[in-house]
Design an enzyme around this catalytic site. Structure first.
Site: not given
Ligand code: CCH
Length: 292
Positions: A44, A48, A171, A187
């Site tokens: 992540r 980002h 995910h 998930w």
């Protein structure tokens, strides 16, 4: 003294493989953390750091690692990513010659590969920027929104529908944390292994709105332990997105191939090509492969 510095000005592929190895070991030192791996949060971080790119202005992307600076470090979308940044600080101390942008994107590559994902072609060349390079808030996707928003955000980076669907398949990894995004839960049943389960579950499970005081999210009807964000669920509702999501649910090899290409592209957004040390990206080896 000058010659000693010169050695480290031109690190080789082998030097970066050493950094990769150090990162790979650190990702595993997570007995007390989440599902036992820092891999997901580091993926992540890489995303980002890169996903702020705007193709129209050429600003954002992984080049300057501007998430080190306020206010970008404080943008709500980046809540919790201090965990990844602090972990990478340990690596930076050991290899002070690597840029933060190279370090964070290489960590994303190592995390995907070590969690049994596809090989991600990668090469160094990012440079450290300054606080005035920070990007404005709002460049990363908002999970409460729909198909139009996802397209607005990812088309701005230069991605098409197929690449969007492939990227969101990350995910399969990790979870939402109520104290970070407000959403809660994983998930998939294997959040530290890279699989196409995200798409399979999207189509195979029945998804119902979770009854709680938190933000709107879906839960699987059968066990109530898995979650989907509104933006994830859109991949089954939008005709164009659905076509790709279905294809990835049916064919893990296709997903791996397309994810690898899209993630490698994501990690190079905003990096001027003349900054790259190598003309072609490299394939670094997993710890497992190096044992052989
Ligand atoms: Fe994501 N993501 N993501 N995501 N994401 C969250 C967590 C992870 C969106 C929202 C969220 C990508 C695309 C999107 C990961 C990788 C990728 C969370 C929970 C939200 C919310 C954060 C928390 O609470 O800790 C939205 C919206 C989109 C697009 O529409 C893409 C692209 C990637 C990578 C290729 C990973 C991995 C996580 C798990 C992090 C962890 O700490 O476990």
């Amino acid at each position: 003294q000058a010659s000693k510095a010169a050695v480290k000005l031109t690190p080789t592929k082998e030097d970066y493989q050493k950094v990769y190895n150090t990162i790979a070991h650190i990702l595993d030192e997570a007995e007390e953390y989440d599902d036992g791996s820092f891999g997901p949060v580091v993926v992540r971080l890489a995303w980002h750091a890169s996903g702020t790119y705007d193709k129209t202005t050429g600003t954002g992307g992984s080049n300057y690692a501007t998430m080190r600076f306020e206010p970008e470090s404080l943008h709500a979308a980046n809540n919790g990513l201090h965990v990844g940044r602090e972990l990478m600080e340990k690596v930076k101390q050991q290899y002070p010659w690597i840029s933060y942008g190279d370090l964070w994107t290489l960590a994303g590559v190592a995390a995907i590969q070590e969690m049994a994902g596809p090989k991600i072609p990668w090469r160094p060349g990012r440079i450290d920027g300054v606080a005035s390079n920070v990007t404005p808030d709002g460049r990363l996707p908002d999970a409460t929104q729909g198909a139009q928003h996802i397209r607005d955000i990812f088309y701005r980076m230069g991605f098409n529908d197929q690449e969007i669907v492939a990227l969101i398949g990350a995910h399969a990894l990790g979870r939402c944390h109520s104290d970070r995004s407000g959403f809660e839960g994983p998930w998939t049943f294997s959040p530290t292994t890279f699989t196409n389960d995200f798409y399979k579950l999207l189509f195979e499970e029945k998804w119902v709105w979770k009854k709680w005081s938190g933000p709107k999210q879906l839960q699987d009807k059968k066990t109530g332990t898995l979650m989907m964000l509104p933006t994830d669920y859109v991949l089954t509702q939008d005709k164009s997105f659905k076509k790709y999501a279905k294809a990835y649910a049916d064919d893990q090899d296709l997903f791996f191939k397309d994810f690898s290409a899209a993630f490698a592209k994501l990690l190079e957004l905003g990096v001027p090509s003349q900054q790259f040390v190598a003309s072609e990206p490299w394939i670094l080896q997993t710890l497992e492969e190096q044992k052989a």
